[in-house]
Motif scaffolding. Structure first.
Motif, PDB file in Angstrom:
ATOM      1  N   SER A 129       6.261  43.875  12.675  1.00  0.00           N
ATOM      2  CA  SER A 129       5.299  44.892  12.268  1.00  0.00           C
ATOM      3  C   SER A 129       5.869  46.300  12.446  1.00  0.00           C
ATOM      4  O   SER A 129       5.677  47.178  11.595  1.00  0.00           O
ATOM      5  CB  SER A 129       3.999  44.757  13.073  1.00  0.00           C
ATOM      6  N   HIS A 130       6.596  46.536  13.555  1.00  0.00           N
ATOM      7  CA  HIS A 130       7.199  47.851  13.778  1.00  0.00           C
ATOM      8  C   HIS A 130       8.324  48.112  12.782  1.00  0.00           C
ATOM      9  O   HIS A 130       8.461  49.216  12.248  1.00  0.00           O
ATOM     10  CB  HIS A 130       7.727  47.960  15.211  1.00  0.00           C
ATOM     11  N   HIS A 133       6.825  48.745   9.278  1.00  0.00           N
ATOM     12  CA  HIS A 133       6.107  50.017   9.201  1.00  0.00           C
ATOM     13  C   HIS A 133       7.087  51.186   9.135  1.00  0.00           C
ATOM     14  O   HIS A 133       6.871  52.154   8.397  1.00  0.00           O
ATOM     15  CB  HIS A 133       5.175  50.175  10.391  1.00  0.00           C
ATOM     16  N   GLU A 136       8.332  51.327   5.643  1.00  0.00           N
ATOM     17  CA  GLU A 136       7.286  51.812   4.747  1.00  0.00           C
ATOM     18  C   GLU A 136       7.175  53.330   4.788  1.00  0.00           C
ATOM     19  O   GLU A 136       6.924  53.987   3.769  1.00  0.00           O
ATOM     20  CB  GLU A 136       5.936  51.199   5.114  1.00  0.00           C
ATOM     21  N   SER A 189       0.158  47.675   3.515  1.00  0.00           N
ATOM     22  CA  SER A 189       0.133  49.005   2.926  1.00  0.00           C
ATOM     23  C   SER A 189       1.087  49.160   1.749  1.00  0.00           C
ATOM     24  O   SER A 189       1.372  50.269   1.327  1.00  0.00           O
ATOM     25  CB  SER A 189       0.449  50.083   3.978  1.00  0.00           C
TER      26      SER A 189
END
Length: 259
Positions: A129-130, A133, A136, A189
Motif C-alpha cells: 500500500s505504501h 501510494h 501514484e 485511486s
C-alpha cells in the motif's frame, strides 16, 4: 611473512597492475556523454530523512560520486518544505516517516512545485500500500533502507535518465506479478483503463525492461531499436494506462493483469 605484496591488492609499487599474469584488471566504467550526470553538470539532489545516521550514510555515498551534487539536507517535513522553496533540484530523496509529518505530503508538494523533478522514496516500509501510494503521487523510485545490493547514487542516476529505481526484492514482486498474470486488482485511486486498452507484445517487453531499471538507451540497444522508438512506445503505454510516469505504469500493469 613474505615482503612481497599480495598479487590481489591492485597496483604495486613498481607500477605493475598487481593482478596475476594473464588476468586483465577491471576497467572503470565510462559514463556515456548522452546520459545526464556529467562531472561539469552534476545531478542536483535534496535529501530529507529524520534518521540522522541513515542520512549521513546516504549523503556520504552521494558526495563520493562526482556526477551528483548534494544541494541540501533536512530532517523534518518543515525543513524539507523549506528546501523545496529555496533550492532547485533534479532529484528529491525522501523518507515516508518524518517526525513532524509524512513524506507523502512532501512528495505531493514537490510534484506540484517542481513538475520536472524526480522523486525517490527511501523507507523502511515495504508493504504494497505504501509503495503503490508513493508511485501514484509521482515517485519514480522506491528504495528500502535495509536492502543490500542497491546503490543510492546509482538510483539517482537511473531516474534522471528515464529509469525507475526500485529495490531488487520489490522489483522481483512486480516482475512475478507480470509473469504470472495476477488477479484483476488495481491500485487504489487509479482509474481503470477501457477494456480495449491492451498492451502490445512490444510494449509489454519494454515495460519489463523498465521494471528492471533500464534507461531508454539501454532498452533500445537490447531490442535493436532507437531510443526515440522506445520513448514513442512508452508514451503509448502512458496513454493506454492513464498514467504519468514509468513507475506508475509498471505498478499499474502488475496489479491490473493487463500484462
Amino acid at each position: 611473512m613474505s615482503d612481497n605484496p599480495s598479487p590481489f591488492l591492485g597496483e604495486q609499487a613498481d607500477g605493475r597492475s598487481g593482478f596475476p599474469p594473464g588476468i586483465v584488471p577491471p576497467v572503470a566504467p565510462l559514463w556515456p556523454g548522452f546520459l545526464t550526470g556529467q562531472e561539469d553538470a552534476p545531478v542536483r539532489v535534496l535529501l530529507v530523512d529524520d534518521d540522522e545516521f541513515m542520512r549521513r550514510v546516504i549523503a556520504q555515498e552521494l558526495l563520493s560520486d562526482l556526477r551528483i551534487q548534494l544541494e541540501g539536507q533536512a530532517g523534518s517535513l518543515r525543513d524539507g518544505r523549506r528546501l523545496l522553496a529555496t533550492h532547485e533540484f533534479d532529484v528529491l530523496m525522501v523518507d515516508l516517516r518524518l517526525g513532524d509529518g509524512t513524506g507523502f505530503d512532501l512528495i505531493q508538494e514537490a510534484r506540484e512545485q517542481h513538475r520536472t523533478g524526480e522523486i525517490i522514496v527511501i523507507s523502511a516500509l515495504e508493504d504494497e500500500s505504501h509503495v503503490l501510494h508513493a508511485f501514484e503521487l509521482g515517485a519514480t523510485g522506491y528504495l528500502l533502507k535495509d536492502a543490500w545490493l542497491q546503490s543510492f547514487a546509482q538510483a539517482v542516476l537511473q531516474v534522471v535518465n528515464g529509469g525507475a529505481a526500485i529495490t531488487p526484492r520489490l522489483a522481483r514482486r512486480l516482475l512475478s506479478r507480470l509473469s504470472h498474470r495476477p488477479d484483476s486488482r488495481t491500485p487504489p485511486s487509479v482509474e481503470p483503463p477501457p477494456r480495449e486498452a491492451t498492451l502490445t507484445a512490444r510494449e509489454c517487453e519494454i515495460l519489463r525492461f523498465v521494471a528492471r531499471g533500464h534507461v531508454t538507451e539501454e532498452i533500445g540497444v537490447k531490442l535493436g531499436i532507437s531510443g526515440q522508438t522506445v520513448n514513442a512506445h512508452i508514451k503509448n503505454i502512458y496513454k493506454k494506462l492513464h498514467v504519468h510516469s514509468r513507475a506508475q505504469a509498471v505498478s499499474y500493469a502488475a496489479y491490473s493483469g493487463l500484462i
